[in-house]
Design a protein around this motif. Structure first.
Motif, PDB file in Angstrom:
ATOM      1  N   PHE A 175      34.428 -75.898  -6.062  1.00 58.60           N
ATOM      2  CA  PHE A 175      34.212 -75.709  -4.624  1.00 58.60           C
ATOM      3  C   PHE A 175      32.852 -75.096  -4.331  1.00 58.60           C
ATOM      4  CE2 PHE A 175      38.901 -75.938  -3.869  1.00 58.60           C
ATOM      5  CZ  PHE A 175      38.820 -77.024  -3.023  1.00 58.60           C
ATOM      6  N   SER A 176      32.405 -74.155  -5.178  1.00 59.38           N
ATOM      7  CA  SER A 176      31.153 -73.489  -4.823  1.00 59.38           C
ATOM      8  C   SER A 176      29.937 -74.251  -5.336  1.00 59.38           C
ATOM      9  CB  SER A 176      31.144 -72.049  -5.342  1.00 59.38           C
ATOM     10  OG  SER A 176      30.815 -72.026  -6.700  1.00 59.38           O
TER      11      SER A 176
ATOM     12  N   LYS B  14      37.201 -80.578   2.862  1.00 58.47           N
ATOM     13  CA  LYS B  14      37.614 -79.691   3.958  1.00 58.47           C
ATOM     14  C   LYS B  14      39.126 -79.559   4.002  1.00 58.47           C
ATOM     15  CE  LYS B  14      33.867 -79.940   7.307  1.00 58.47           C
ATOM     16  NZ  LYS B  14      33.389 -80.646   8.487  1.00 58.47           N
TER      17      LYS B  14
ATOM     18  N   ASN C   3      30.347 -79.803   1.089  1.00 60.36           N
ATOM     19  CA  ASN C   3      31.144 -79.105   2.100  1.00 60.36           C
ATOM     20  C   ASN C   3      31.381 -79.900   3.372  1.00 60.36           C
ATOM     21  OD1 ASN C   3      31.795 -76.784   0.720  1.00 60.36           O
ATOM     22  ND2 ASN C   3      29.795 -75.877   1.125  1.00 60.36           N
TER      23      ASN C   3
ATOM     24  N   ARG D 192      40.348 -77.337   1.230  1.00 57.92           N
ATOM     25  CA  ARG D 192      40.103 -75.935   1.580  1.00 57.92           C
ATOM     26  C   ARG D 192      41.173 -75.404   2.517  1.00 57.92           C
ATOM     27  NH1 ARG D 192      35.332 -73.660   0.296  1.00 57.92           N
ATOM     28  NH2 ARG D 192      33.710 -75.124  -0.332  1.00 57.92           N
TER      29      ARG D 192
END
Lengths: 265, 274
Positions: free
Chosen positions: B80-81, B92, B86, B95
């Motif tokens: 994710f990072s 999304k 994003n 998340r």
């Protein structure tokens, strides 16, 4: 060595960040074994041009390049933005030093050995030699030789850290060194050391340096490119590119003259 | 003059509230300690098989649930990072799912565990079912702490590594992970704390019934994860509600509390080492 070889040729370079045009129609030929300085006011795109040479702009989300950048590696012309180019190999041969010293949280030795280890240097002897040579070339060896493994890179002063970063970049044997305002966070004495170092380094490699410091450009560079922000669309453009002596003694563009004499910019 | 007076008055109020709160928490610890210490200094503590067994089961549960959640969570956090786009709709959505998962009350998770692991997959009420359900509970926390510890790393380091010709993956594992290590470790310890103190999930999925206890006394220890069992928190629950042994329940409570205190001290120690 032929002095007129162009190491880097940039042709019709346009760079976009999403829909914003950051640089417009830049054409530069960077000569081999010379120091070329990029100067100009903030936001004029000089860093963008620099970072497009080793494709560091790829990391910025939404960046797009139009035009051609070709680098002469031993008479073999490499078009940087061709799809078959291996970016890691390109970045290995085109080193970069950043504005702020950014050593890794490791010992001094491991910082310098990081690059060689990536590319498969394993034997201790070889690695030791490379580390020593790089640190000597970065004029740091005498200051750190007793604490290579003991000290973390963070224990060094800012100027030493920046020279460590230069050593780290040199350790993978690059042919070009790109420097993005390498002295902007250093004091004048540390700056002088780095400038001396660059003048020595150009024997072996080609240096491109972005700087805000006019004296620095005139002291160390052989060629100077002046960038400017276009009024209409805020895009950066190249307004003048000549030998440093010519730029500082006979500037053609009134904006160049104003900028180097400190009237504006 | 008057303004200063007002300032002082506000300070005084804050001080009083703080002291009251401190007194309250200290007296809470003292109360639990006073109620529970007798059995600990008693020799019978070591012959108290229920307690020792619960402690062992707790450790088993911790190891198994972390063993499942950590690899998944850490890799997901890194993804994710460092890798995920994003703006991508699927990312999304993922998340959002993780966020929701983090907010689900544990009793609901327990119910899910009961329906899915216990009955649908046929793992019965066991340490295995409990650990699997608990790993779902702590997964979002591990993902979040991993992602956050990666995000706090200055971009300059990533650039430095990439500019030397390292690939994205080499950069993640050689440069970024050593930086993020501390944060990830802190997250894991907090997760251990949550596993130790969790009760709702265990009540529904771990079992810990009487029949097990009889086996337990015949030295037929349910060391095996497929057996029904109880963690310390669950032990406390049964002590009070099934046997009404309030005093021994306090002993369990004291041990639980000490474990949590120990874990939190480790976290503070790690953070102060930065």
């Amino acid at each position: 060595m032929n002095k007129n070889i162009n190491k880097i040729s940039i042709k019709d370079l346009y760079c976009y960040y999403k829909s914003f045009l950051a640089i417009e129609n830049v054409n530069i030929n960077v000569p081999k074994n010379k120091i070329t300085a990029f100067i100009g006011p903030s936001g004029c795109g000089k860093s963008t041009v620099l970072r497009s040479i080793n494709r560091m702009n790829d990391l910025v989300l939404g960046s797009k390049i139009n035009g051609e950048i070709s680098i002469n590696f031993n008479n073999e012309i490499c078009n940087v933005y061709e799809s078959k180019v291996d970016v890691t190999q390109l970045r290995k041969r085109v080193g970069m030093v950043f504005q702020k010293p950014n050593p890794f949280k490791m010992s001094i030795y491991d910082n310098v050995a990081y690059g060689p280890r990536l590319f498969g240097f394993k034997r201790k002897q070889e690695l030791n030699e490379t580390v020593e040579k790089s640190l000597r070339n970065a004029a740091l060896w005498n200051e750190v030789k007793d604490k290579l493994h003991k000290s973390s890179a963070f224990e060094l002063s800012g100027g030493q850290q920046q020279r460590l970063c230069i050593a780290r970049a040199l350790a993978v044997n690059p042919e070009i060194l790109l420097m993005d305002e390498p002295c902007s966070s250093l004091d004048p004495l540390a700056t002088v050391k780095i400038e001396d170092l660059l003048i020595q380094l150009k024997e072996e490699l080609t240096v491109v340096i972005v700087t805000h410091n006019m004296q620095q450009a005139s002291r160390i560079s052989d060629m100077t490119a002046v960038f400017w922000v276009k009024e209409e669309n805020k895009a950066g453009e190249l307004i003048e590119y000549k030998s440093t002596v010519d730029i500082f003694s006979r500037p053609q563009d009134p904006r160049t003259e104003g900028y180097i004499t400190g009237r504006f910019g | 003059m008057f303004k200063n007076l007002k300032e002082n008055f506000v300070y005084l109020i804050f001080k009083i509230i703080l002291i009251l709160f401190l007194l309250l928490s200290i007296s809470f610890f003292l109360y639990i300690g006073f109620k529970g210490y007798k059995d600990i200094f008693n020799l019978s503590f070591f012959s108290n098989k229920n307690l020792i067994y619960s402690l062992i089961s707790t450790i088993q549960i911790i190891i198994l649930s972390l063993g499942i959640a950590c690899p998944i969570g850490i890799f997901a956090g890194i993804y994710f990072s460092e890798y995920a786009d994003n703006n991508n709709k699927i990312i999304k959505f993922f998340r959002l799912c993780i966020q929701i998962l983090n907010g689900i009350p544990s009793i609901v998770l327990g119910l899910f565990g009961l329906a899915f692991f216990v009955f649908a997959l046929g793992f019965k009420q066991s340490l295995l079912s409990a650990s699997l359900t608990l790993s779902i509970m702590i997964l979002p926390l591990i993902i979040k702490t991993t992602e956050e510890s990666f995000r706090t790393i200055p971009n300059a380091l990533k650039e430095a590594s990439l500019a030397l010709g390292a690939t994205e993956t080499e950069t993640v594992f050689r440069v970024l992970l050593p930086y993020a290590k501390q944060g990830i470790f802190t997250g894991i310890i907090l997760c251990i704390g949550r596993v130790i103190s969790e009760s709702a999930i265990l009540i529904l999925t771990a079992g810990g019934s009487l029949s097990i206890l009889s086996r337990f006394f015949s030295n037929n220890y349910p060391y095996i994860l497929a057996d029904s069992g109880r963690s310390l928190a669950l032990h406390l629950y049964y002590q009070k509600f099934s046997y009404n042994q309030t005093e021994s329940a306090f002993t369990t409570a004291l041990i639980l509390l000490s474990l949590i205190l120990l874990l939190n001290s480790i976290v503070i120690l790690i953070k102060s080492k930065k």
